[in-house]
Design a protein around this motif. Structure first.
Motif, short mmCIF file in Angstrom:
data_model
loop_
_atom_site.label_atom_id
_atom_site.label_comp_id
_atom_site.label_asym_id
_atom_site.label_seq_id
_atom_site.Cartn_x
_atom_site.Cartn_y
_atom_site.Cartn_z
N GLN A 191 0.85 -1.24 0.17
CA GLN A 191 -0.06 0.08 -0.09
C GLN A 191 0.91 1.33 -0.01
O GLN A 191 0.74 2.12 0.73
CB GLN A 191 -1.15 0.05 1.05
CG GLN A 191 -1.68 -1.22 1.55
CD GLN A 191 -2.44 -1.78 0.66
OE1 GLN A 191 -3.34 -0.69 -0.19
NE2 GLN A 191 -2.60 -2.79 -0.04
N THR B 211 1.77 3.05 -2.77
CA THR B 211 1.61 3.95 -4.17
C THR B 211 0.30 4.86 -3.67
O THR B 211 -0.36 4.85 -2.84
CB THR B 211 1.51 3.44 -5.32
OG1 THR B 211 0.32 2.36 -4.84
CG2 THR B 211 2.52 2.67 -5.88
N ALA B 212 0.19 6.08 -4.46
CA ALA B 212 -0.84 6.89 -4.19
C ALA B 212 -2.25 6.41 -4.74
O ALA B 212 -2.29 5.36 -5.90
CB ALA B 212 -0.71 8.20 -5.17
N ILE B 213 -3.44 6.90 -4.11
CA ILE B 213 -4.54 6.28 -4.81
C ILE B 213 -4.96 6.73 -6.13
O ILE B 213 -4.69 7.75 -6.71
CB ILE B 213 -5.59 6.68 -3.93
CG1 ILE B 213 -5.33 6.23 -2.46
CG2 ILE B 213 -7.01 6.69 -4.52
CD1 ILE B 213 -6.51 6.81 -1.44
N PRO B 214 -4.94 5.77 -7.16
CA PRO B 214 -5.19 5.87 -8.63
C PRO B 214 -6.34 6.72 -8.81
O PRO B 214 -7.41 6.59 -7.88
CB PRO B 214 -5.00 4.52 -9.31
CG PRO B 214 -5.33 3.52 -8.14
CD PRO B 214 -5.09 4.22 -6.89
N ASP B 215 -6.46 7.32 -9.99
CA ASP B 215 -7.69 8.08 -10.17
C ASP B 215 -8.97 7.09 -10.74
O ASP B 215 -10.11 7.74 -10.76
CB ASP B 215 -7.59 9.20 -11.00
CG ASP B 215 -7.03 8.80 -12.41
OD1 ASP B 215 -6.60 7.70 -12.64
OD2 ASP B 215 -7.14 9.70 -13.42
N ARG B 216 -8.47 6.00 -11.31
CA ARG B 216 -9.45 5.08 -11.84
C ARG B 216 -9.33 3.83 -11.19
O ARG B 216 -7.94 3.31 -11.12
CB ARG B 216 -9.27 5.01 -13.20
CG ARG B 216 -9.81 6.29 -14.19
CD ARG B 216 -11.10 6.53 -14.28
NE ARG B 216 -11.88 5.32 -14.95
CZ ARG B 216 -13.03 5.21 -15.12
NH1 ARG B 216 -13.98 6.10 -14.61
NH2 ARG B 216 -13.69 4.22 -15.57
N PRO B 217 -10.33 2.95 -11.17
CA PRO B 217 -9.97 1.73 -10.41
C PRO B 217 -9.28 0.72 -11.41
O PRO B 217 -8.75 -0.54 -10.76
CB PRO B 217 -11.56 1.07 -10.05
CG PRO B 217 -12.45 1.87 -11.03
CD PRO B 217 -11.72 3.30 -11.36
N GLU B 218 -9.26 1.01 -12.83
CA GLU B 218 -8.56 0.10 -13.65
C GLU B 218 -7.14 0.07 -13.41
O GLU B 218 -6.49 -1.15 -13.68
CB GLU B 218 -9.00 0.36 -15.21
CG GLU B 218 -10.35 0.17 -15.45
CD GLU B 218 -11.22 1.37 -15.10
OE1 GLU B 218 -10.83 2.55 -14.61
OE2 GLU B 218 -12.38 1.22 -15.52
N LEU C 53 -5.87 -0.29 -10.68
CA LEU C 53 -5.28 -1.07 -9.33
C LEU C 53 -4.86 -2.28 -9.83
O LEU C 53 -5.36 -2.80 -10.80
CB LEU C 53 -6.62 -1.35 -8.27
CG LEU C 53 -7.16 -0.11 -7.91
CD1 LEU C 53 -8.73 -0.64 -7.21
CD2 LEU C 53 -6.16 0.51 -6.62
#
Lengths: 502, 582
Positions: free
Chosen positions: A23, A25-32, A34
């Protein structure tokens, strides 16, 4: 009573835990974006749980070592409504009920109930269209005693007259309610439309047949069925496998055929094809119930077509919110709370499968809803599915597969059902691979083969005048004009005789 | 009626075999964590299958609404599936503009609807929702609105929120709302916990209420499905509103019909802004995961939500004591029955467990109601009792379906008599043991399924705290015969009850006398009533007089009524013959 318990057990299948991705990395802007570690799921193999008892009865024994200290038994009857003699419709159903409620040669019904309740057991008996069971769930420590009682009910039923009278009274009241709810009317008429009046599943009890059924009829049917060849058993829960197999062999495995026993055989095959038409039942409710039905001749889960049909159905209306039906009829148009499709393979060899599209909408928008649904069927026939839709449907069917077996008891039940209906073990074991292999071309081919708009039997239950007129202002067009199919008014049936009412 | 001893003699022999179950085993290890913004996380680790039952709950539901917007909690729940500003649309900027434009047109439509409402109140029109009453301007606005909807639909990535879950193998994506809570649930593959955290935190941070008005129509269809087109749905709504007078339980979660039709997007958003702050939320995970990793994920994703230190308005309305018995008699398309409802206590009240035990004593195959009303007296074909405690109050109901030819008042009396027996004589310890054995076995059954356990933990935590769920087997085990008798005396009073009777409504679906069915429709009810009276008449003299009168009348009536008179005459004659034969 508060709902403190439900009969579902946790399932212990598959592989050890797979940790989550780190955990950092930064939170991605799109779930794809992940990334997930892959997961593998191997379907439990029926043969690992199947046991032949010494008298030939097949048992499915599924231990749940990490589960709660409970055990579930099902003594499965390979029998059903098809055994009812003409004029005695309802006898098999009552026999199933009375096995549980009618007492035994040793124990009076009320005392048996008292014993079971003191053991905190949940017990039930039923015999339906094509199978039945005496079922019991209780604390694992009481398993032996519980199984003893269950066998007593199976082998020495008393069919007490007072309990038969009570069961008849309840069945009679159920009959009286036959036209109360539009859902009930829809279910019944759908049976007649899809399988024909002559099919055994439509030989429903009437007031007269109920009057004609005697205790002797139940005894005769029981005598005929009491044989290892008509039985199966499933056990799931917290127990030692070897001990359970031993117990089963000493009890269920010691059961011998009675002197009048005969093989119940299999339900008679029915190749019936629904007759096309728009069938309307007038019922004074403000919401119309709609089903659009097609017979899928001979389709079984083992057919090469079936995985492609499953994918087609998922995209069309089986896949919940992602399906085209829900998007169009519910989400885009706000016409219905529930909308969807189902594709059911034939249960037994020689039967027909069926495809059904269904929704419920205010009576004025029934005709409009059907037009939208027909357009979806046409679109599927013409263009099939997109790559994206194929990907979503496969992902759901394959990755969602483990969730279809939420308990050991569910697993045991599935094995037994497949055994009875002749579905080979390989079907479930290779299901994910078969779905994975489905192509867009496969889906297009089965769509054109099965989705035949000219063959639709459409059933609508609701205020007939409003359904026919349609939504004059916002979505004009009458019901009888939605398709080039004959419109047939189906009268309600007298609830006690099932004869059409004028 | 058998004596007490013989009724429970057999049970006495059995008790030695099946004593109480050890209580320690019935609990589950729950890990409890609180995130930096006050959101709570409950976790139960289980590695039996590669799935996780995942959910979160807000401690608010339809009891937090007010008249005018009843149904908004549930409608809002539907809107939570419409995505975020980026999930669900190809063009977030235009999508937002279109939402605003739709609201503006809706404001104008509301003015038109207001005019129609006044007309309906004055009796000038029957139904304000009938499109034929729309003015030209109103119709134009409706069409303009549809155009905006169509434009927005072109930009949608339809139901993308659900699609993402579905293709990732999630199942059972759903939510439910009741009077006290709103809960969002899902079962995900064990390797997709981060997806769950991403999706759920995103819809909480950035919800977009697109397609609001279509979804309102969907909810209205749900109301039709569950309440309006079922045999007893509308009657249950009325009875519920009688039982609860001041409490917001007065309306059902689906909301009053006219409220559902009028809720605005702004009102739904206001509900969200008030009741969905993280300090009101609890997430629950049951299944195959590592708790340390799950906690870190939760903090990273849900920790982004902003706490609302102002809190929420407290629901302060307490139901006043009921002063007089209430009765309602409904004619519906259903089997005749009697239902009695007493108001009781809130969830977590010290009397809750005793009331629950009491309901168990009365219900089930060997419960007192079945034994007495069904098996012994044969006045009913089935009977039930149920104790339902909610956050702000509870009810205890019992009822029975009438056996053929039985009367409502005798069944009502038989039901209340069973309560009186408990008030007067209490309950034997052995009978209590049987019920407790069942409760203890149920306390294992409730732990079996991951999804069900997740929901129970979430709901109990949102109402009184999950510890109450874990403790409930102990509390039930501790109930004494004295407790049962005491609560029976305290709550089962005449003035504290509402009695509802259902009588079958005669309709086209009722089995008809074929000779009546052959008559013209308008005379059937009159003839039917006459014939029913006739069948009960035992005085031959009266019948003879009636026959003479009918024969005289038959000469004078219009032709259309002749067959009806003939039938009545024929039946009087038959009845007379019957009486003479005796």
């Amino acid at each position: 009573m508060k709902n403190r318990g439900i009969l579902l057990a946790a399932l212990a299948l598959g592989l050890p835990v797979l940790g989550q991705a780190p955990q950092t990395t930064a939170i991605p802007d799109r779930p794809e974006k992940l990334v997930f570690k892959p997961i593998r799921y191997d379907m439990a193999k029926a043969k690992d749980y199947r046991v032949k008892l010494k008298n030939g009865i097949t048992a499915y024994v599924v231990p749940d070592p990490n589960g709660q200290p409970l055990v579930s038994f099902d003594l499965v009857l390979k029998a059903g409504r098809w055994l009812d003699a003409p004029g005695k419709e309802g006898a098999a159903q009552l026999m199933g009920t009375l096995l549980r409620t009618g007492g035994t040669a040793k124990t009076k019904a009320d005392d048996l109930d008292e014993k079971l309740d003191m053991l905190a057991a949940q017990a039930s008996g039923n015999l339906g269209d094509t199978s039945g069971a005496l079922s019991l769930n209780l604390l694992a420590k009481d398993a032996k005693e519980g199984l003893g009682l269950l066998l007593e009910m199976l082998t020495e039923p008393a069919f007490q007259q007072d309990k038969l009278d009570l069961a008849k009274k309840n069945l009679r009241q159920q009959m009286e309610r036959r036209n109360d709810d539009s859902t009930g009317i829809e279910q019944r008429e759908l049976g007649f439309l899809l399988r024909g009046e002559g099919h055994f599943t439509n030989h429903l009890p009437t007031a007269a047949s109920l009057d004609a059924i005697t205790r002797e009829d139940l005894q005769a049917l029981h005598g005929r069925l009491l044989s290892p060849e008509n039985l199966m058993v499933t056990v799931a829960g917290r127990f030692d496998r070897a001990e359970m197999v031993k117990l089963l062999n000493e009890t269920v495995g010691a059961l011998k055929a009675g002197k009048d026993a005969k093989a119940a055989g299999r339900p008679p095959a029915s190749p019936y094809v629904a007759k096309p038409g728009i069938y309307v039942v007038d019922k004074a409710v403000n919401q119309g119930r709609v089903t659009m039905n097609l017979t899928m001749q001979g389709l079984r889960v083992t057919d090469a077509d079936y995985p492609a049909v499953a994918v087609m159905n998922h995209v069309l209306g089986g896949g919940g919110f992602t399906s085209r039906f829900v998007k169009k009829i519910r989400s885009d148009e706000g016409l219905a709370y529930s909308a969807g499709t189902r594709a059911q393979a034939a249960q037994f060899l020689g039967d027909t499968g069926g495809f059904t599209a269904l929704f419920q909408t205010k009576t004025r928008t029934v005709a409009y809803g059907i037009r939208l649904a027909l357009a979806e069927l046409e679109k599927m026939r013409k263009d099939g599915v997109t790559d994206e839709e194929l990907k979503v449907a496969k992902g759901s069917l394959i990755e969602g597969f483990p969730a279809r077996f939420p308990s050991k008891a569910a697993l045991a039940g599935t094995f037994a059902s497949n055994d009875w209906t002749g579905v080979p073990d390989a079907y479930l074991e290779t299901y994910q691979a078969k779905v994975q292999a489905v192509t867009r071309e496969d889906v297009l081919r089965v769509s054109q083969k099965y989705l035949r708009p000219d063959q639709l039997a459409i059933l609508c239950v609701g205020n007939a005048k409003e359904m026919e007129e349609g939504d004059v202002k916002d979505h004009p067009g009458t019901l009888s004009e939605v398709a080039k199919l004959p419109t047939v008014k189906l009268p309600l049936r007298d609830p006690l005789t099932l004869k059409p009412l004028k | 009626m058998p004596s007490f001893r013989s009724r429970y003699g057999l049970a006495a022999a059995l008790v030695a075999l099946s004593g109480a179950v050890p209580l320690a085993a019935q609990t589950v290890p729950v890990l409890e964590r609180t995130l930096s913004n006050g959101m709570r996380l409950l976790m139960v680790e289980r590695h039996d299958q590669p799935t996780i039952a995942a959910g979160w709950i807000t401690k608010f539901g339809s009891a937090n609404e007010r008249v005018g917007v009843t149904g908004v909690a549930h409608l809002f729940e539907h809107m939570m599936f419409k995505g975020t500003s980026t999930i669900g649309t190809k063009n977030p900027a235009r999508d937002k503009e279109l939402n605003d434009l739709q609201d503006r047109v809706r404001d104008e439509i509301r003015k038109e609807e207001s005019i129609l409402r006044k007309k309906q109140l004055r009796g000038d029109i029957e139904d304000m929702n009938d499109p034929k009453h729309r003015s030209e301007k109103h119709q134009k606005l409706v069409e303009d609105f549809e155009k905006l909807v169509k434009e927005q639909q072109e930009l949608l990535v339809k139901d993308e929120f659900s699609k993402i879950y579905t293709e990732n193998g999630a199942t059972g994506l759903n939510a439910f709302t009741n009077s006290d809570v709103t809960c969002y649930i899902n079962t995900i593959p064990a390797n997709k916990l981060e997806l769950w955290a991403w999706m759920e935190s995103s819809r909480l941070i950035d919800p977009v209420f697109r397609e609001f008005y279509k979804e309102r129509d969907v909810v209205y269809e749900e109301r039709r499905l569950r309440t309006e087109s079922t045999p007893t749905g509308r009657f249950q709504e009325q009875i519920n509103a009688m039982v609860w007078q001041a409490s917001p339980y007065n309306w059902q979660t689906i909301g009053w019909s006219s409220d559902v039709a009028n809720i605005t997007r702004a009102q739904a958003f206001e509900f969200f802004a008030t009741y969905y702050a993280p300090n009101n939320l609890v997430a629950v995970l049951v299944g195959d995961f590592n708790p340390k990793e799950a906690e870190a994920l939760a903090e990273r994703y849900f920790g982004r939500l902003k706490a609302n230190p102002a809190g929420v308005p407290e629901m302060t309305t307490l139901e006043p004591p009921q002063l007089a018995e209430q009765r309602v008699s409904a004619e519906a398309e259903t089997t005749p029955s009697v239902n009695i409802t007493y108001k009781t206590v809130a969830d977590g009240h010290k009397d809750d467990a005793a009331l629950e035990v009491l309901a168990d004593l009365l219900s089930g195959r060997t419960g007192r109601l079945t034994k007495e009303l069904v098996n012994q007296q044969k006045v009913a074909t089935n009977a039930f009792a149920f104790s339902g405690a909610r956050k702000y109050g509870g009810t205890f109901s019992l009822g029975a379906t009438l056996a053929a030819d039985k009367k409502h008042d005798e069944v009502e009396l038989a039901l209340t008599r069973e309560l009186e027996k408990i008030q007067k004589d209490g309950v034997p310890a052995l009978e209590l043991r049987k019920v407790k054995n069942q409760a203890q076995a149920d306390s294992f059954r409730r732990l079996e399924n991951d999804n069900f356990l997740m929901i129970q933990l979430a709901v109990s935590d949102a109402i009184t705290g999950y510890q109450d769920f874990l403790d409930s087997p102990k509390k039930l085990e501790a109930v004494t015969p004295e407790d049962v008798q005491r609560v029976a005396k305290k709550y089962f009073t005449k003035e504290n009850r509402t009695i509802a009777t259902y009588t079958r409504k005669a309709g086209p679906a009722t089995p008809e006398d074929p000779e009546i069915a052959a008559l013209p429709e308008q005379v059937r009810p009159m003839v039917k009533a006459q014939l029913e009276k006739l069948a009960k008449e035992t005085d031959a003299e009266k019948l003879k007089k009636a026959l003479e009168q009918s024969q005289a009348q038959a000469e004078k009536v219009p032709a259309a009524f002749k067959p009806a008179m003939d039938l009545i005459i024929k039946r009087i004659e038959t009845r007379l013959k019957q009486l003479e034969a005796k």
